[in-house]
Design an enzyme around this catalytic site. Structure first.
Site, PDB file in Angstrom:
ATOM      1  N   GLU A  82       0.803  -1.224   0.000  1.00 48.76           N
ATOM      2  CA  GLU A  82       0.000   0.000   0.000  1.00 48.76           C
ATOM      3  C   GLU A  82       0.832   1.269   0.000  1.00 48.76           C
ATOM      4  O   GLU A  82       0.321   2.355  -0.255  1.00 48.76           O
ATOM      5  CB  GLU A  82      -0.988   0.020   1.185  1.00 48.76           C
ATOM      6  N   ASP A 141      -0.150  -4.192   4.930  1.00 52.59           N
ATOM      7  CA  ASP A 141       0.212  -4.199   6.349  1.00 52.59           C
ATOM      8  C   ASP A 141      -0.368  -5.399   7.103  1.00 52.59           C
ATOM      9  O   ASP A 141      -1.450  -5.899   6.767  1.00 52.59           O
ATOM     10  CB  ASP A 141      -0.263  -2.912   7.022  1.00 52.59           C
ATOM     11  N   ASP A 169      -2.248  -6.146   9.583  1.00 52.65           N
ATOM     12  CA  ASP A 169      -3.346  -5.925  10.518  1.00 52.65           C
ATOM     13  C   ASP A 169      -4.656  -6.006   9.751  1.00 52.65           C
ATOM     14  O   ASP A 169      -4.682  -6.300   8.559  1.00 52.65           O
ATOM     15  CB  ASP A 169      -3.197  -4.582  11.248  1.00 52.65           C
ATOM     16  N   GLU A 187      -6.708  -3.708   8.804  1.00 49.94           N
ATOM     17  CA  GLU A 187      -6.813  -2.717   7.730  1.00 49.94           C
ATOM     18  C   GLU A 187      -6.042  -3.210   6.509  1.00 49.94           C
ATOM     19  O   GLU A 187      -6.516  -3.109   5.373  1.00 49.94           O
ATOM     20  CB  GLU A 187      -6.264  -1.376   8.208  1.00 49.94           C
ATOM     21  N   TYR A 198       6.673  -3.242  12.697  1.00 49.94           N
ATOM     22  CA  TYR A 198       5.401  -2.560  12.435  1.00 49.94           C
ATOM     23  C   TYR A 198       4.936  -1.783  13.662  1.00 49.94           C
ATOM     24  O   TYR A 198       4.935  -2.314  14.783  1.00 49.94           O
ATOM     25  CB  TYR A 198       4.348  -3.587  12.022  1.00 49.94           C
ATOM     26  N   ARG A 214       1.976  -0.296  14.401  1.00 45.22           N
ATOM     27  CA  ARG A 214       0.594  -0.340  14.892  1.00 45.22           C
ATOM     28  C   ARG A 214       0.359  -1.715  15.498  1.00 45.22           C
ATOM     29  O   ARG A 214       0.024  -2.667  14.794  1.00 45.22           O
ATOM     30  CB  ARG A 214      -0.402  -0.048  13.768  1.00 45.22           C
ATOM     31  N   HIS A 251       1.563 -10.380  15.942  1.00 45.24           N
ATOM     32  CA  HIS A 251       2.355  -9.157  15.948  1.00 45.24           C
ATOM     33  C   HIS A 251       3.453  -9.232  16.990  1.00 45.24           C
ATOM     34  O   HIS A 251       3.473 -10.074  17.870  1.00 45.24           O
ATOM     35  CB  HIS A 251       1.466  -7.955  16.256  1.00 45.24           C
TER      36      HIS A 251
END
Length: 687
Positions: free
Chosen positions: A9, A85, A87, A89, A298, A300, A344
């Site tokens: 992205e 990513d 997650d 999203e 990462y 987040r 994560h």
């Protein structure tokens, strides 16, 4: 044979990853989301409520060129990998890409990694998987939920009380700020006193505080009570207790999103938005001479877990640089965090060998400061506790007991690395129980209780995290939304609600107390987590919400009092109706109360220079042109001269040329006046 296509992205991430994968791969960027909910259908929700909340998606404005490029590249490729990513999203972006490009979502072409380093990328491509539709449904549910609440409540508040917006998380955060302000306003300060005495023995002095009377904790309310105490103090002053204990000072866990934002605020003075912008850059890749590499994992995340290979490498680093006695022993895995995504990791350096000192030549000042904070926190978390020798001395006079505490650092442990914490040495003289001291001075001090402090960004994020409101990706945006909507101002870096913010919160509490509250918002986050694990059906949860929410909305539409615009005592020169103060995107303005029948807007009374044209046609309405304007505070921006019918605006001077990547209007930006794309998710810049 065509090459393998990889889609991420972020344009910056695409450049870094392509260098790792080699000539058999082409890496392109979607520049963020390519689709979002449409604004068509009943209520403009883009959701078919009657058909299990089926969403209707449309391509994001300005993404047609990107989508066309991706479709062509996918058509000419042997295989397409989706590496967005790690997650929900990112999972949703991968699903949208697969759907738009006509890819089979069941094929194992989804690649996930937590750090952008060569080893991590190559290993991730050995283990592709199918798109996780439970994660997609969870993100989709959140988006639909936020669309329903955002659209319905925002429209209601705009029509009734002229507030700009409401939101599931945003409005609860505002509620916390408003409730704290009301606590402050109701607070009644109370007087209290403390008594401090200076004692001496053989030239050694200690200052102690009065803590007990007759072995009970003392509370001194006023000066008369102080005078009574002073009258009862007399010789001898005898050391009743000397106690020494070794205490451990534990290192803190490595950073998650919220704790990074909090520590960056308190130690570096960064707000949440700045912290996340810098962290994004460190994650996506930095040129360090011989290569471009992601310096951190990462950013987040709500997991405090550290990868085993990082733990092993860091322990070796600690042993080599500080000594074996500094290496933490036993379990090093961090505590279990409720609802954390266990795939994560915590935010950590991608390599412990890249010390802040070594990265200094390659990073800007703010980037280096944040990297140093992350590096030190992660390394320190794997080091032994610091040890202090704590000493307590108690001195008695009649029924009164004075106490003083001191400490001496005997082993620095993790403090050897983590420079953001200090343990001050406060040594006390050597005294023994039974020693008699001389009273040198006694000083009463008057105090007044203080109201609770307003929330800083860091404190509000911490509160939201502890209450289970929002998720790592939402904290920074929530802070910015509250400020941009005019619901709060910052005083001494703390949130103070505006009158409009208080009114908004009160009206939401009056009509939507069951939804705009801490408990419901936290429960909904739990439901979304359960959807992501396949434990709940997404559209069933939305139906339960919708069937409960809509009757409340109908009641509010009928019974919420509408605030009339304030009249200024003048008539409209065009139709004779009263002129009123209205609020727009750029603040208040005076207009006709007969709108939309009459669209008269009063110009500023002071003489102003004619707007300076940029010669650029407005890309939104395609009728007006972009002119130079100023905010009420004098800051220059650029907007369409057809305002208020067209609200297109930019902070930087536009040029008559569109971005070849995302179709946005290019602007002149930066100290060198470079032509760049203003889209934060696009890195296009003219050489």
């Amino acid at each position: 044979m065509g090459k393998n296509l990889v889609i991420v992205e972020s344009p910056a991430k695409a450049k870094t990853i392509e260098n790792y994968l080699g000539s058999d791969y082409v890496v392109l960027s979607s520049v963020g989301h390519i689709r979002d909910l449409a604004t068509t259908g009943p209520g403009g929700l883009g959701v078919d409520v009657e058909d299990h909340f089926k969403p209707n998606y449309k391509n994001v404005t300005g993404k047609s060129k990107v989508i066309k490029e991706l479709k062509q590249a996918a058509k000419n490729s042997d295989a397409v990998y989706l590496a967005t990513d790690p997650d929900r999203e990112g999972e949703a972006i991968s699903w949208h890409l697969a759907d738009v490009l006509g890819l089979d979502v069941d094929l194992e072409r989804r690649v996930v990694f937590n750090e952008i380093t060569k080893d991590a990328i190559l290993e991730a491509f050995k283990h592709p998987r199918a798109i996780d539709m439970d994660l997609v449904r969870s993100q989709e549910s959140r988006r639909i939920l936020d669309r329903i609440i955002g659209f319905k409540l925002s429209k209601l508040l705009q029509s009734k009380i002229k507030s700009k917006s409401a939101g599931r998380v945003q409005s609860v955060a505002l509620k916390l700020i408003v409730e704290r302000e009301k606590e402050i306003q109701k607070f009644v300060s109370e007087e209290y006193w403390s008594v401090h005495a200076m004692f001496e023995r053989e030239s050694a002095k200690i200052e102690a505080e009065l803590v007990k009377k007759a072995n009970k904790k003392i509370s001194i309310a006023n000066e008369d009570e102080v005078k009574a105490i002073l009258a009862e103090l007399s010789d001898p002053y005898v050391v009743e207790k000397v106690e020494k204990k070794n205490k451990s000072k534990q290192p803190k866990l490595p950073f998650i999103t919220s704790t990074l934002q909090q520590e960056a605020a308190s130690k570096l003075g960064y707000n949440a938005k700045k912290t996340m912008t810098i962290a994004q850059k460190l994650y996506e890749g930095v040129n360090i001479g011989s290569e471009t590499v992601g310096l951190i994992t990462y950013m987040r995340t709500d997991s405090t877990r550290l990868a085993d290979n990082f733990v092993d490498a860091t322990k070796s680093f600690i042993k080599q640089n500080y000594g074996a006695n500094y290496v933490k022993t036993g379990s090093t895995n961090a505590k279990k965090v409720k609802n954390a995504q266990e795939a994560h990791e915590a935010i950590r350096p991608s390599s412990v060998a890249r010390t802040p000192e070594e990265m200094k030549p390659y990073l800007k000042r703010d980037e280096l400061r944040l990297y140093k904070l992350i590096w030190e926190r992660a390394v320190a978390s794997l080091m032994k506790s610091a040890t202090v020798e704590a000493t307590t001395i108690e001195v008695r006079s009649n029924d009164y007991l004075f106490r003083v505490n001191g400490q001496v650092l005997v082993f620095d442990g993790y403090l050897r690395v983590y420079s953001y914490e200090e343990t001050k040495n406060a040594s006390l003289p050597r005294l023994s129980e039974g020693d008699t001291l001389a009273l040198v001075d006694v000083e009463p001090q008057q105090h007044f209780t203080q109201p609770p402090a307003r929330y800083s960004e860091a404190k509000l994020i911490k509160e939201m995290e502890e209450l289970g409101i929002g998720r790592p990706s939402t904290y920074a945006q929530t802070m910015e939304t509250l400020k941009n909507r005019g619901y709060v101002t910052l005083e001494d870096k703390k949130f103070k609600p505006t009158d409009q913010g208080i009114l908004t919160s009160e009206k939401l509490a009056e009509f939507f107390s069951e939804f705009i509250n801490v408990e419901y918002t936290a429960e909904m986050e739990n439901n979304l987590d359960e959807i992501s694990k396949g434990q709940k059906v997404w559209y069933d949860e939305l139906k339960v919400f919708y069937d409960h929410f809509m009757p409340m909305l109908e009641d509010a539409q009928k019974n919420m009092e509408k605030i009339a615009p304030v009249e200024i005592g003048e008539e409209c020169p065009e139709c004779g109706s009263p002129l009123v103060i209205r609020r727009g995107r750029y603040g208040e303005f005076v207009a006709c109360s007969g709108y939309p029948t009459c669209k008269y807007i009063k110009k500023e009374t002071k003489e102003e220079a004619a707007p300076v044209s940029t010669g650029v046609k407005c890309p939104k309405c395609e009728k007006g042109e972009i002119v130079e304007k100023k905010t009420r505070r004098g800051k220059v921006f650029y907007g369409c001269n057809q305002y208020p019918s067209c609200d297109y605006a930019l902070w930087h001077k536009p040029v008559d040329k569109k971005c070849p990547k995302c179709d946005s209007l290019l602007v002149v930006k930066g100290k060198k006046n470079e032509i760049q794309c203003p889209n934060k998710e696009c890195d296009y810049k003219e050489e």
